[in-house]
Enzyme design. Sequence first.
Site, mmCIF file in Angstrom:
data_model
loop_
_atom_site.group_PDB
_atom_site.id
_atom_site.type_symbol
_atom_site.label_atom_id
_atom_site.label_comp_id
_atom_site.label_asym_id
_atom_site.label_seq_id
_atom_site.Cartn_x
_atom_site.Cartn_y
_atom_site.Cartn_z
ATOM 1 N N GLU A 1 39.436 -27.794 40.953
ATOM 2 C CA GLU A 1 39.876 -27.096 42.168
ATOM 3 C C GLU A 1 40.267 -28.123 43.236
ATOM 4 O OE1 GLU A 1 38.061 -26.496 45.971
ATOM 5 O OE2 GLU A 1 36.691 -25.316 44.702
ATOM 6 N N GLU B 1 38.004 -37.520 44.103
ATOM 7 C CA GLU B 1 37.442 -36.186 44.337
ATOM 8 C C GLU B 1 36.205 -35.920 43.484
ATOM 9 O OE1 GLU B 1 38.490 -34.017 46.708
ATOM 10 O OE2 GLU B 1 39.848 -35.633 47.318
HETATM 11 ZN ZN ZN Z 1 34.202 -28.444 46.951
#
Ligand code: ZN
Length: 984
Positions: A87, A160
């Site tokens: 995501e 990330e």
């Molecule tokens: Zn998150």
Amino acid sequence: MLRCRRMASTYSRSASLQKYLVGQVIHGYEVCRVQPVPDLKLLAVDLRHAGTGSQHLHIDRNDSNNVFCIGFKTNAPDSTGVPHILEHTTLCGSQRYPVHDPFFKMLNRSVANFMNAMTGPDYTFFPFATTNSKDFNNLIEIYLDSTLNPLLTEEDFYQEGWRLEHNNVDDPSSALLFKGVVYNEMKGQVSNNDYFFYNKFQENICPSLQNSGGDPKFITDLAHQDLVDFHARNYHPSNAVTFSYGNLPLNGTLSKLDEFFTGFGKRSSSQGLSSPISLHNDIEVIESGQSDPMLPPEKQVKTSMTWICGPSNDLYNSFLLRIFSNLLLDGQSSVFYKKLIESGLAYEFSVNSGAESMGSKNLLTIGVQGADDINTFRSIVTDTFQGLLKYDFENSKVQAIIHQLELNKKDHKPDFGLQLLYSILPGWLNKTDPIELLKFDELLTNFKEDWRNNGSKIFHDLISKYILKKPCFKFTMTSKAQFNESLKIEEAERLAGKTGNLDETDKKTIFERNLILKDKQSKTEDLSCLPSLKISDIPKIGTFYPLNLDVTNRFMTRLTDTNGISYLRGKKELNNILPFELYQFLPLFADSLTSVGTSMEPFHKIEDEIKLSTGGISYSANVISSPTSLHPRLTFNFSGWSLNSKTDHIPRLWSKLLVETDFRQNKENLRILVKMLASSNLSTVSDSGHSFAKGYAAAQFNVTKAIDESLNGIKQLQLIMKLNKIVEENDDELFEKEMIEPLERIQKLITNNSNLKYFLISDSTSKLNEIKEEIIQKFEINLSKKVDLTTDKIQNYPLLPSYPHTLLSFPFQTYHTSRSLPIDIPYTHAETAALQILTNVMTSTYLHKEIREKNGAYGGGAAYDAVNGTLNYYSYRDPNPLASLDIFKAPTGNITVESVNEAKLRVFQDIDAPVSIRNEGIWNFDNDITDSMRQTRRLALLDVTKQDVDNALEKYILNDSNAVDVVLGPKTDEMNAGWNVIDI
Ligand SMILES: [Zn+2]
């Protein structure tokens, strides 16, 4: 008289129906069904994409706050957090937009009032909301290209997800650490006791759901290729649903979708629905978690009992269970409140309590926290259900629930489209027909009839069918004193495992890889491929909300279409009324009015009355600064809302609760209130640690913030802890002195009719006049005329002692930091506009990069509070707080004409976000900020130049010798000497 101008006259059912014809094909999509939902004033259009089989749901509604979303079914294969990390990384660059992090860049090129991405237990979705049609089209392309054609580079994964990185990235001899945005986000989550409890509960009762967010312990097992594979398997149109909402034409949306979907082909989606474990016998699970230093050692247990109650796609049964759960758990008159909380057995219901759908099944859970006797808890729960089999639920309680549901539907919500999306998406991605999920009114009508015909038998049947003598899942979490240390040891061992076997070549690869990442993060890019709105797209004139002030200067009114509802607010200024020592008791005073009871009536009776006649009554204490002088003002606020036909109940209830609440007679309820507040303290701090740090810093130089700190900050937590200790020690005399007396003093000092002001919103002048009369006759008449003044002048309220560095010690896994400085100019000062833009430029061009991308914290930036005159740099869920404080020392940012314009767009996302009808004009009443002040500031913001921003930086930020640092998190040796350490 204004009547439903906004909605009714423009909702023409037949015209809308003709817009969409079943069988019609639009851009590769076939219209399959068209369903009007009159009670929500919408028309639902169900479409199917021929090429991929993807379903699109369009909600045609006369609302300019348009929403778009793409969602995917994403069952997590393990607990590495692959759906969550995906995501994040899909938003880091795509084929059409091959720049670093287009999603965050778009935050500066759009006026969307909402842009986000979220990972659920078995689905992932990407929604946005905007009122601007050009923006809507820009963002659809970004969202579709990001999700369907992301680059998913290795660097994005390291940034990330997780990576090994030298403590000092330029020094290969410094220690290797785990870093990564999601890694630290999830480490921070573990510090939230409530989250941790719920997560472990879910993992045990429904193991097939895995941990989609990621367990830090397993996140570091994930490889870049796993992420790429997971994307290829799941982010396919055949495994996706799309959603649009609002007043923009559907045509454009479908044309974009078809363009992106073409070429993907059709796939069958094999991802099934997760199911909770099958219960044949009772199952008991015990886990351990972090101990809460704000609670006594013997009150740390959280325990629950859960029953599986039928399939989640049986919508009526699911609805019944929710009503039943409401009768069991909601409010003081509920069944289990009396048995478990009022009886003193536990502090509060546990977070998993209630009815919910988990995968293919519904669950009903009764749980508590702060219980010391699990066996008694269990036998009370079982005996209570047994007793309920013969119990007649009162009609008034059921009617109160129905009243609340109906009122809630009428209440205007500016984010209605998003709310609708959230309510249908989880079921929809798990194969429940979304159109059925919209037919809320049908469920309610069925229920009303069912209740009329069968009464309590409905609930007796649920108990016999699912609960009594049925297998139960018993889940308990006990606290472990060394829990945090054990997590640290586990992390250190895992780190040693990953780094121990590295040879020189590996080390060199890691070192160089991180330099490449750093280089990529620091590079200035050409962003011309990204679409952008222009400053000229922002209207020069903002929205005005005309108000009337009556001749007495006390009643501010607003006449508008409210859909048959009236909203009432009142406030009393306390500046010269309360002595300083009572300030910190105001929040407790406000809370106790809606939980303690009067001398004549127990609170649960009053609560029933509130639910039957209003949408809610609330009290609060607020402190704000004057927009023209920064002078602090303390107010006691009260509000209520109801159908137009029931407004007279609100002033009557205001009076009853404020004047007649009897603290002494109902001191048991006060004790319960203190325990409830104490039990949620730690989770609140772990979720908003940066706000607590910021408040604690600003309270050292700003009087408004010092008062706010007493009301809502660390000082307030300490007060509750102290009172809870007295409650636990059963020291009645001390409780009277430390708790009841201050509340009684406040009650005596504020129940007089001086300095009262009101703000009323309704849909006719006659109704507004009627409400004024009701307030005078049913509220003010019961207040005394006598006013006692204090000599404590509010501007002399003591600041917190000032220290350059403070550590607020909390047992968390990560830190929150704040560096705050005073900006001594009020809201109406001309230079506040440049400062507002400046903090945005600093965040987007510098701090976000340094704090989140490089330093691995979950979030960070600069924020300027123009109303209260403070500026603050912060980091959130931060592994490396001292590095962040260093970054804050020279927070320049890249001030260019372009970055100034981008900051303007970003500032106006907030300013122009749609507001609910109940909040239209509220700044005027709450903060004395008039529409004309807002308009002046609007023009000032639009006119800010690069030179203005440079000047503001020079004048207010550089040489900020008054700045104060506060870090919130676990103790370390580094934050010891020279630090003011506050132990909680
Ligand atoms: Zn998150």
